[in-house]
Scaffold this motif. Structure first.
Motif, PDB file in Angstrom:
ATOM      1  N   GLY A 165       9.855  28.553 -25.053  1.00  0.00           N
ATOM      2  CA  GLY A 165       9.448  29.777 -25.734  1.00  0.00           C
ATOM      3  C   GLY A 165       8.187  29.649 -26.567  1.00  0.00           C
ATOM      4  N   ASN A 166       7.635  28.433 -26.684  1.00  0.00           N
ATOM      5  CA  ASN A 166       6.407  28.262 -27.459  1.00  0.00           C
ATOM      6  C   ASN A 166       5.682  27.002 -26.997  1.00  0.00           C
ATOM      7  N   ASN A 167       4.489  26.788 -27.512  1.00  0.00           N
ATOM      8  CA  ASN A 167       3.666  25.668 -27.052  1.00  0.00           C
ATOM      9  C   ASN A 167       4.216  24.321 -27.499  1.00  0.00           C
ATOM     10  N   ALA A 168       4.881  24.281 -28.654  1.00  0.00           N
ATOM     11  CA  ALA A 168       5.485  23.028 -29.100  1.00  0.00           C
ATOM     12  C   ALA A 168       6.570  22.591 -28.133  1.00  0.00           C
ATOM     13  N   GLN A 169       7.362  23.541 -27.660  1.00  0.00           N
ATOM     14  CA  GLN A 169       8.404  23.197 -26.682  1.00  0.00           C
ATOM     15  C   GLN A 169       7.786  22.785 -25.347  1.00  0.00           C
ATOM     16  N   TRP A 170       6.671  23.373 -24.983  1.00  0.00           N
ATOM     17  CA  TRP A 170       5.981  22.955 -23.764  1.00  0.00           C
ATOM     18  C   TRP A 170       5.522  21.499 -23.866  1.00  0.00           C
ATOM     19  N   ARG A 171       4.946  21.141 -24.990  1.00  0.00           N
ATOM     20  CA  ARG A 171       4.498  19.765 -25.176  1.00  0.00           C
ATOM     21  C   ARG A 171       5.686  18.805 -25.152  1.00  0.00           C
ATOM     22  N   ALA A 172       6.792  19.230 -25.768  1.00  0.00           N
ATOM     23  CA  ALA A 172       7.989  18.389 -25.762  1.00  0.00           C
ATOM     24  C   ALA A 172       8.521  18.215 -24.344  1.00  0.00           C
ATOM     25  N   LEU A 173       8.480  19.270 -23.548  1.00  0.00           N
ATOM     26  CA  LEU A 173       8.928  19.175 -22.155  1.00  0.00           C
ATOM     27  C   LEU A 173       8.047  18.204 -21.378  1.00  0.00           C
ATOM     28  N   CYS A 174       6.755  18.308 -21.559  1.00  0.00           N
ATOM     29  CA  CYS A 174       5.842  17.409 -20.844  1.00  0.00           C
ATOM     30  C   CYS A 174       6.131  15.955 -21.205  1.00  0.00           C
ATOM     31  N   THR A 175       6.395  15.692 -22.469  1.00  0.00           N
ATOM     32  CA  THR A 175       6.718  14.332 -22.891  1.00  0.00           C
ATOM     33  C   THR A 175       8.012  13.863 -22.249  1.00  0.00           C
ATOM     34  N   ALA A 176       9.044  14.710 -22.255  1.00  0.00           N
ATOM     35  CA  ALA A 176      10.341  14.343 -21.688  1.00  0.00           C
ATOM     36  C   ALA A 176      10.236  14.084 -20.186  1.00  0.00           C
ATOM     37  N   LEU A 177       9.373  14.811 -19.500  1.00  0.00           N
ATOM     38  CA  LEU A 177       9.200  14.635 -18.061  1.00  0.00           C
ATOM     39  C   LEU A 177       8.248  13.484 -17.735  1.00  0.00           C
ATOM     40  N   ASN A 178       7.771  12.813 -18.781  1.00  0.00           N
ATOM     41  CA  ASN A 178       6.813  11.707 -18.618  1.00  0.00           C
ATOM     42  C   ASN A 178       5.516  12.188 -17.973  1.00  0.00           C
ATOM     43  N   ARG A 179       5.126  13.414 -18.335  1.00  0.00           N
ATOM     44  CA  ARG A 179       3.865  13.982 -17.866  1.00  0.00           C
ATOM     45  C   ARG A 179       3.094  14.538 -19.059  1.00  0.00           C
ATOM     46  N   PRO A 180       2.791  13.679 -20.062  1.00  0.00           N
ATOM     47  CA  PRO A 180       2.143  14.179 -21.278  1.00  0.00           C
ATOM     48  C   PRO A 180       0.781  14.804 -21.019  1.00  0.00           C
ATOM     49  N   GLU A 181       0.114  14.412 -19.940  1.00  0.00           N
ATOM     50  CA  GLU A 181      -1.214  14.956 -19.660  1.00  0.00           C
ATOM     51  C   GLU A 181      -1.176  16.449 -19.363  1.00  0.00           C
ATOM     52  N   LEU A 182      -0.002  16.956 -18.916  1.00  0.00           N
ATOM     53  CA  LEU A 182       0.103  18.388 -18.618  1.00  0.00           C
ATOM     54  C   LEU A 182      -0.079  19.243 -19.866  1.00  0.00           C
ATOM     55  N   ALA A 183       0.330  18.699 -21.015  1.00  0.00           N
ATOM     56  CA  ALA A 183       0.215  19.466 -22.255  1.00  0.00           C
ATOM     57  C   ALA A 183      -1.232  19.750 -22.618  1.00  0.00           C
ATOM     58  N   GLU A 184      -2.142  18.902 -22.137  1.00  0.00           N
ATOM     59  CA  GLU A 184      -3.559  19.072 -22.458  1.00  0.00           C
ATOM     60  C   GLU A 184      -4.344  19.746 -21.338  1.00  0.00           C
ATOM     61  N   HIS A 185      -3.670  20.029 -20.241  1.00  0.00           N
ATOM     62  CA  HIS A 185      -4.359  20.645 -19.105  1.00  0.00           C
ATOM     63  C   HIS A 185      -4.835  22.044 -19.505  1.00  0.00           C
ATOM     64  N   PRO A 186      -6.095  22.373 -19.298  1.00  0.00           N
ATOM     65  CA  PRO A 186      -6.594  23.678 -19.766  1.00  0.00           C
ATOM     66  C   PRO A 186      -5.927  24.872 -19.100  1.00  0.00           C
ATOM     67  N   ASP A 187      -5.385  24.677 -17.880  1.00  0.00           N
ATOM     68  CA  ASP A 187      -4.717  25.792 -17.219  1.00  0.00           C
ATOM     69  C   ASP A 187      -3.328  26.070 -17.778  1.00  0.00           C
ATOM     70  N   TYR A 188      -2.788  25.128 -18.565  1.00  0.00           N
ATOM     71  CA  TYR A 188      -1.406  25.245 -19.036  1.00  0.00           C
ATOM     72  C   TYR A 188      -1.297  25.216 -20.568  1.00  0.00           C
ATOM     73  N   ALA A 189      -2.412  25.273 -21.263  1.00  0.00           N
ATOM     74  CA  ALA A 189      -2.414  25.019 -22.706  1.00  0.00           C
ATOM     75  C   ALA A 189      -1.637  26.068 -23.495  1.00  0.00           C
ATOM     76  N   THR A 190      -1.723  27.322 -23.099  1.00  0.00           N
ATOM     77  CA  THR A 190      -1.023  28.388 -23.809  1.00  0.00           C
ATOM     78  C   THR A 190      -0.018  29.051 -22.874  1.00  0.00           C
ATOM     79  N   ASN A 191       0.885  29.807 -23.459  1.00  0.00           N
ATOM     80  CA  ASN A 191       1.859  30.506 -22.623  1.00  0.00           C
ATOM     81  C   ASN A 191       1.170  31.477 -21.673  1.00  0.00           C
ATOM     82  N   ALA A 192       0.151  32.175 -22.158  1.00  0.00           N
ATOM     83  CA  ALA A 192      -0.566  33.100 -21.270  1.00  0.00           C
ATOM     84  C   ALA A 192      -1.183  32.356 -20.095  1.00  0.00           C
ATOM     85  N   ASP A 193      -1.721  31.164 -20.354  1.00  0.00           N
ATOM     86  CA  ASP A 193      -2.257  30.349 -19.251  1.00  0.00           C
ATOM     87  C   ASP A 193      -1.149  29.995 -18.263  1.00  0.00           C
ATOM     88  N   ARG A 194       0.000  29.623 -18.797  1.00  0.00           N
ATOM     89  CA  ARG A 194       1.099  29.201 -17.916  1.00  0.00           C
ATOM     90  C   ARG A 194       1.638  30.373 -17.102  1.00  0.00           C
TER      91      ARG A 194
END
Length: 403
Positions: free
Chosen positions: A252-281
């Protein structure tokens, strides 16, 4: 009767059948009201035969929404049947009906006229499409109105056909709004001393539940697409396959997105410009969902559920009913109770989902068998034994038929 229950002393006459009206009267009864349910002598509420499954003489569909009530059998098309109802109305606080508009019973028991004759009454009428407009006289079943009111256009996979909600959301939605209206009218009656006519419909209730879907349409003029379990405004927010089932993730927010990326062992996704905000996602919905689904397939639902909870990501496995009713959370809440049925013995029921001062109302009596309380109710209305005998065997002029 529990004298301390919120609606203790309130008397309800239920002239409705199927689901929406009986659900309202059961909720009122759970909160302490006394309910008399009127059924036709020839089979009663049709849901008694809506099976399988059956449990004893009645379908489980009927057993779900009729506890804490007394059942009497009357033919409401007869003079004798209407006389009994008139006596019941004199002592009732609430009457509920879902007679089809334009039918003889709708004319005989028209809510505004009932309130005029019995000023203390709160009269609830539930219809399919409301009391005005070109569809007002149409009959309606839940799925028909789910289609007509747009819910099915929003439900299902993008490349699949329209799908109805898993349970009767149209009927149950109308029941919730009907219950709300009845309770509000009772509060007003406590202030003014006068009852009120309350009306709602499956169609109106469905439109009310559109909520953000409606405001989105009003703003854009575009029909929302079907998204399966996805959310039109949030990504990732849907069910994903795992190695052994399905898991819902709700970011529901960007902090949870970053936490998901960390849990999935894909931390680089949190910094991807196409996925940075909910609107981008949301703009890159398919890409994000592919990445998340690919990661989740590598392990079990239990593994991911535990890991994502540790990272603060809202998550839940998609459970079957068997799993739900074994779940410790269900047990801890006391949401399953039982009551003794005169035919089948112990009968499990879903409890009222509301507590009062921390206490959940318990079922008092089982759903009644057809006409189980006819004699008892007639006696309470002042009918003598000869009159009751004539009513029960149909010998009264226009009598209600066989019990």
């Amino acid at each position: 009767m529990n004298a301390t229950a919120p609606l203790a002393g309130i008397r309800v006459l239920d002239l409705s059948k199927i689901l929406a009206g009986p659900y309202v009267s059961q909720a009122l009864s759970d909160m302490g009201a006394e309910v008399v349910k009127v059924e036709h002598p020839d089979g009663g509420d049709p849901t008694r035969k809506w099976g399988p499954p059956f449990n004893g003489p009645d379908a489980t569909y009927n057993l779900a929404v009729n506890r804490n009530k007394r059942s009497i059998t009357l033919d409401l098309t007869t003079e004798a049947g209407r006389d009994v109802v008139d006596r019941l109305l004199e002592r009732s606080d609430v009457v509920i009906d879902n007679f089809r508009p334009g039918s003889s019973l709708a004319r005989a028991f028209h809510g505004p006229q009932l309130v005029e004759r019995h000023p203390q009454l709160v009269a609830l009428h539930i219809s399919a499409y409301g009391e005005s407009g070109p569809l007002r006289d149409e009959p309606g079943y839940d799925m028909v109105v789910q289609a007509a009111a747009g819910l099915m256009s929003l439900t299902g996979e993008p490349d699949g056909p329209p799908v109805k909600a898993g349970f009767a959301f149209g009927d149950l939605g109308a029941a919730m709004w009907g219950l709300t209206g009845v309770l509000a009218a009772l509060v007003e009656r406590a202030r003014t001393g006068r009852g009120k006519y309350v009306s709602t419909s499956l169609y109106e209730s469905q439109l009310a539940f559109h909520a953000s879907f409606a405001t989105g349409y009003f703003a854009t003029g575009q029909n929302p697409p079907r998204l399966g379990s996805g959310h039109p405004s949030l990504v990732p927010y849907q069910a994903y396959p795992t190695a052994d089932g399905h898991l819902v993730i709700a970011v529901g927010n960007n902090a949870q997105w970053r936490a998901l990326c960390t849990a999935l062992n894909r931390p680089e996704l949190a910094e991807h410009p196409d996925y940075a905000t909910n609107a981008d996602r949301v703009d890159h919905r398919e890409e994000v969902n592919r990445v998340v689904a690919r990661a989740l397939r590598a392990n079990s639902s239990a593994h991911w559920s535990d890991l994502l909870k540790q990272h603060g990501v809202p998550v839940a496995p998609v459970r079957t009913l068997a799993e739900v009713y074994r779940c410790p959370q269900t047990t801890a809440l006391g949401m399953v109770d039982s009551v003794e049925h005169p035919v089948v013995g112990e009968l499990e029921q879903i409890a009222l989902p509301v507590t009062f001062d921390g206490q959940r109302p318990r079922p008092r009596t089982a759903p009644p068998t057809l006409g189980q309380h006819t004699r008892e109710v007639l006696e309470s209305l002042g009918y003598d034994q000869d009159e009751i005998a004539r009513l029960l065997d149909g010998r009264a002029p226009g009598g209600p038929g066989q019990n």
